[in-house]
Design a protein around this motif. Structure first.
Motif, PDB file in Angstrom:
ATOM      1  N   THR A 133       0.631  -1.205   0.426  1.00 56.80           N
ATOM      2  CA  THR A 133       0.031  -0.093   0.089  1.00 56.80           C
ATOM      3  C   THR A 133       0.344   1.059  -0.045  1.00 56.80           C
ATOM      4  O   THR A 133       0.546   2.168  -0.924  1.00 56.80           O
ATOM      5  CB  THR A 133      -0.421   0.167   0.943  1.00 56.80           C
ATOM      6  N   VAL A 134       2.082   1.261   0.844  1.00 55.28           N
ATOM      7  CA  VAL A 134       2.833   2.854   0.553  1.00 55.28           C
ATOM      8  C   VAL A 134       3.722   2.715  -0.793  1.00 55.28           C
ATOM      9  O   VAL A 134       3.931   3.150  -1.739  1.00 55.28           O
ATOM     10  CB  VAL A 134       3.675   1.967   1.565  1.00 55.28           C
ATOM     11  N   THR A 135       4.746   1.439  -1.222  1.00 56.33           N
ATOM     12  CA  THR A 135       5.229   1.675  -1.757  1.00 56.33           C
ATOM     13  C   THR A 135       4.517   1.491  -3.583  1.00 56.33           C
ATOM     14  O   THR A 135       4.848   1.999  -4.459  1.00 56.33           O
ATOM     15  CB  THR A 135       5.746   0.430  -2.377  1.00 56.33           C
ATOM     16  N   GLU A 136       3.319   0.795  -3.632  1.00 57.69           N
ATOM     17  CA  GLU A 136       2.338   1.302  -4.638  1.00 57.69           C
ATOM     18  C   GLU A 136       1.620   2.387  -4.296  1.00 57.69           C
ATOM     19  O   GLU A 136       0.626   2.770  -5.176  1.00 57.69           O
ATOM     20  CB  GLU A 136       1.058  -0.090  -5.012  1.00 57.69           C
ATOM     21  N   LEU A 137       1.920   3.653  -4.010  1.00 55.45           N
ATOM     22  CA  LEU A 137       1.741   4.987  -3.410  1.00 55.45           C
ATOM     23  C   LEU A 137      -0.787   4.693  -3.295  1.00 55.45           C
ATOM     24  O   LEU A 137      -1.122   5.297  -3.906  1.00 55.45           O
ATOM     25  CB  LEU A 137       1.387   5.739  -4.577  1.00 55.45           C
ATOM     26  N   LEU A 138      -0.839   3.526  -1.977  1.00 57.72           N
ATOM     27  CA  LEU A 138      -2.243   3.824  -2.125  1.00 57.72           C
ATOM     28  C   LEU A 138      -2.971   3.394  -3.545  1.00 57.72           C
ATOM     29  O   LEU A 138      -4.449   3.622  -3.322  1.00 57.72           O
ATOM     30  CB  LEU A 138      -2.428   4.557  -1.542  1.00 57.72           C
ATOM     31  N   ARG A 139      -2.919   2.189  -4.121  1.00 58.10           N
ATOM     32  CA  ARG A 139      -3.058   1.540  -5.043  1.00 58.10           C
ATOM     33  C   ARG A 139      -4.568   0.750  -4.940  1.00 58.10           C
ATOM     34  O   ARG A 139      -4.513   0.309  -3.697  1.00 58.10           O
ATOM     35  CB  ARG A 139      -2.910   0.161  -5.663  1.00 58.10           C
ATOM     36  N   PHE A 140      -5.668   1.088  -4.936  1.00 60.25           N
ATOM     37  CA  PHE A 140      -6.814   0.896  -4.378  1.00 60.25           C
ATOM     38  C   PHE A 140      -7.226  -0.366  -4.577  1.00 60.25           C
ATOM     39  O   PHE A 140      -7.876  -0.912  -3.455  1.00 60.25           O
ATOM     40  CB  PHE A 140      -8.542   1.403  -5.071  1.00 60.25           C
ATOM     41  N   ASP A 141      -6.908  -1.160  -5.532  1.00 64.63           N
ATOM     42  CA  ASP A 141      -7.289  -2.760  -5.191  1.00 64.63           C
ATOM     43  C   ASP A 141      -6.497  -3.448  -4.453  1.00 64.63           C
ATOM     44  O   ASP A 141      -6.926  -3.896  -3.553  1.00 64.63           O
ATOM     45  CB  ASP A 141      -7.115  -3.563  -6.819  1.00 64.63           C
ATOM     46  N   ILE A 142      -5.019  -3.268  -3.111  1.00 62.31           N
ATOM     47  CA  ILE A 142      -4.006  -3.293  -2.915  1.00 62.31           C
ATOM     48  C   ILE A 142      -5.161  -2.768  -1.111  1.00 62.31           C
ATOM     49  O   ILE A 142      -4.573  -3.824  -0.652  1.00 62.31           O
ATOM     50  CB  ILE A 142      -2.633  -2.645  -2.731  1.00 62.31           C
ATOM     51  N   VAL A 143      -5.327  -1.681  -1.518  1.00 61.04           N
ATOM     52  CA  VAL A 143      -6.584  -1.355   0.232  1.00 61.04           C
ATOM     53  C   VAL A 143      -7.158  -1.851   0.267  1.00 61.04           C
ATOM     54  O   VAL A 143      -7.399  -2.182   1.466  1.00 61.04           O
ATOM     55  CB  VAL A 143      -6.319   0.782  -0.365  1.00 61.04           C
ATOM     56  N   THR A 144      -8.191  -2.094  -0.923  1.00 57.70           N
ATOM     57  CA  THR A 144      -8.868  -2.990  -0.679  1.00 57.70           C
ATOM     58  C   THR A 144      -8.733  -4.819   0.049  1.00 57.70           C
ATOM     59  O   THR A 144      -9.001  -4.725   1.223  1.00 57.70           O
ATOM     60  CB  THR A 144      -9.536  -3.181  -1.714  1.00 57.70           C
ATOM     61  N   ALA A 145      -7.038  -5.032  -0.974  1.00 63.86           N
ATOM     62  CA  ALA A 145      -7.398  -6.776  -0.213  1.00 63.86           C
ATOM     63  C   ALA A 145      -7.109  -6.580   0.809  1.00 63.86           C
ATOM     64  O   ALA A 145      -7.209  -7.206   2.070  1.00 63.86           O
ATOM     65  CB  ALA A 145      -6.536  -7.478  -1.402  1.00 63.86           C
ATOM     66  N   HIS A 146      -6.168  -5.361   1.341  1.00 63.37           N
ATOM     67  CA  HIS A 146      -5.958  -5.226   2.499  1.00 63.37           C
ATOM     68  C   HIS A 146      -6.663  -4.910   3.673  1.00 63.37           C
ATOM     69  O   HIS A 146      -6.542  -5.848   4.958  1.00 63.37           O
ATOM     70  CB  HIS A 146      -4.873  -3.558   2.625  1.00 63.37           C
ATOM     71  N   LEU A 147      -7.989  -4.675   3.921  1.00 61.23           N
ATOM     72  CA  LEU A 147      -8.994  -4.801   4.942  1.00 61.23           C
ATOM     73  C   LEU A 147      -9.746  -5.915   4.498  1.00 61.23           C
ATOM     74  O   LEU A 147     -10.258  -6.564   5.685  1.00 61.23           O
ATOM     75  CB  LEU A 147     -10.028  -3.476   4.049  1.00 61.23           C
ATOM     76  N   GLY A 148      -9.983  -6.737   3.234  1.00 61.46           N
ATOM     77  CA  GLY A 148     -10.622  -7.688   3.190  1.00 61.46           C
ATOM     78  C   GLY A 148      -9.424  -8.618   3.698  1.00 61.46           C
ATOM     79  O   GLY A 148     -10.569  -9.826   4.798  1.00 61.46           O
ATOM     80  N   THR A 149      -8.342  -8.769   3.827  1.00 61.69           N
ATOM     81  CA  THR A 149      -7.579  -9.900   4.529  1.00 61.69           C
ATOM     82  C   THR A 149      -8.078  -9.617   5.662  1.00 61.69           C
ATOM     83  O   THR A 149      -7.441 -10.585   6.688  1.00 61.69           O
ATOM     84  CB  THR A 149      -6.016  -9.884   4.343  1.00 61.69           C
ATOM     85  N   ALA A 150      -7.335  -8.396   6.834  1.00 64.35           N
ATOM     86  CA  ALA A 150      -8.019  -8.007   7.867  1.00 64.35           C
ATOM     87  C   ALA A 150      -9.274  -8.476   8.797  1.00 64.35           C
ATOM     88  O   ALA A 150      -9.264  -9.051   9.332  1.00 64.35           O
ATOM     89  CB  ALA A 150      -8.096  -6.563   8.087  1.00 64.35           C
ATOM     90  N   LEU A 151      -9.752  -8.443   7.461  1.00 64.32           N
ATOM     91  CA  LEU A 151     -11.705  -8.715   8.392  1.00 64.32           C
ATOM     92  C   LEU A 151     -11.525 -10.550   8.054  1.00 64.32           C
ATOM     93  O   LEU A 151     -11.992 -10.997   8.927  1.00 64.32           O
ATOM     94  CB  LEU A 151     -12.684  -8.796   7.444  1.00 64.32           C
ATOM     95  N   LEU A 152     -10.560 -10.737   7.085  1.00 67.19           N
ATOM     96  CA  LEU A 152     -11.158 -12.115   7.055  1.00 67.19           C
ATOM     97  C   LEU A 152      -9.638 -12.526   8.429  1.00 67.19           C
ATOM     98  O   LEU A 152     -10.830 -14.135   9.196  1.00 67.19           O
ATOM     99  CB  LEU A 152     -10.128 -12.912   5.609  1.00 67.19           C
TER     100      LEU A 152
END
Length: 305
Positions: A133-152
């Motif tokens: 999320t940092v190195t790809e400058l908050l790319r939306f699909d990575i940010v979304t996957a980040h939250l989805g994994t956290a919820l899982l």
């Protein structure tokens, strides 16, 4: 496989009631603490996004090349730094969970080490996504996957914790198990839609330039299925006689979370995301609703044994 796990749980419950297994109690307490820390982590992550602090630390995993960037510290840097600190603590806690479940494996249900390793795999993957999320400058699909994994990961911890609880069901959950599972899945999918809206700033773009309105409207319309499923669960729980008190409390809590989530969503929409605490509370309440439904589903499955 599910029957094997539940049979192990029933056996472990009896053993816990008779011998007060210290390793199992220790692991259960650790799991609940990790669950609370994960809920806090998601709330801080949401605050980091709405406060535009996602790139406050331009490097990763350190912040400005330091563990504690005292010279650059401000509110935005603190949010991003604390988010990483909480994530690191959860990571070490999950490694401790794996270590304890392997060390005491002879005194624990057979499924526990495997579940712990799965949780660790999720947290490692989550860490990779956090760096991207940092190195790809908050790319939306990575940010979304980040939250989805956290919820899982959050759901996995809650399932482990509920399976380790001393619990003797009444055998009256019946169809409530399927209803709660469906509601949990729908709430999870709705949370992913919400993450897409947030990561693309779809609400702002729709209001200001009529762009990404489809994404925003999908999230708005997506409220209907999980709302109906959760309300069905609450009504069925009220109408089910001799339902275990813990299940009844969880159903009532799910109903309360649903009402609060809808109110927060409406307020967030009409205030155009201008009140940051509302936006953070909206995401945190969604995670709480999901966790409540996951706990209900897990205990309802045990109720049938």
């Amino acid at each position: 496989m599910a029957n094997t796990v539940l049979n192990d749980v029933s056996l472990s419950t009896g053993q816990t009631q008779k011998s007060k297994s210290l390793p199992q109690d220790l692991i259960r307490r650790l799991v609940w603490k990790l669950s609370i820390a994960t809920l806090l982590l998601m709330a801080v992550g949401s605050a980091t996004r709405v406060m535009n602090a996602g790139l406050a630390c331009p490097d990763w995993p350190l912040c400005y090349g330091e563990f504690v960037p005292t010279a650059q510290m401000n509110f935005q840097v603190f949010l991003e730094w604390f988010h990483r600190l909480d994530a690191a603590g959860i990571g070490f806690g999950t490694m401790a969970l794996v270590g304890l479940s392997l060390w005491y494996r002879r005194e624990l249900p057979q499924w526990l080490p495997w579940a712990s390793v799965f949780a660790l795999a999720l947290i490692v993957f989550q860490g990779v996504l956090g760096g991207l999320t940092v190195t790809e400058l908050l790319r939306f699909d990575i940010v979304t996957a980040h939250l989805g994994t956290a919820l899982l990961f959050f759901s996995t911890l809650l399932i482990i914790g509920c399976l380790l609880l001393p619990y003797q069901g009444t055998g009256n959950a019946g169809k409530l198990t399927a209803v709660s599972m469906i509601a949990a899945i729908l709430v999870y999918l709705q949370s992913i839609l919400g993450a897409l809206v947030g990561s693309q700033w779809a609400l702002h773009q729709c209001f200001e330039s009529s762009q990404l309105c489809t994404v925003m409207n999908s999230h708005i319309l997506g409220v209907v299925p999980p709302t109906l499923a959760t309300l069905t669960l609450v009504v069925f729980a009220w109408r089910t006689s001799a339902l275990h008190p813990r299940l009844r409390k969880l159903a009532n809590l799910a109903g309360a979370c649903l009402v609060a989530q809808i109110l927060l969503g409406v307020a967030t929409f009409y205030l155009h995301l201008q009140v940051e605490p509302l936006t953070v509370s909206h995401q945190a309440m969604g995670a709480t609703l999901l966790g409540t439904l996951v706990c209900f589903s897990t205990l309802a499955l045990r109720d049938q044994q």
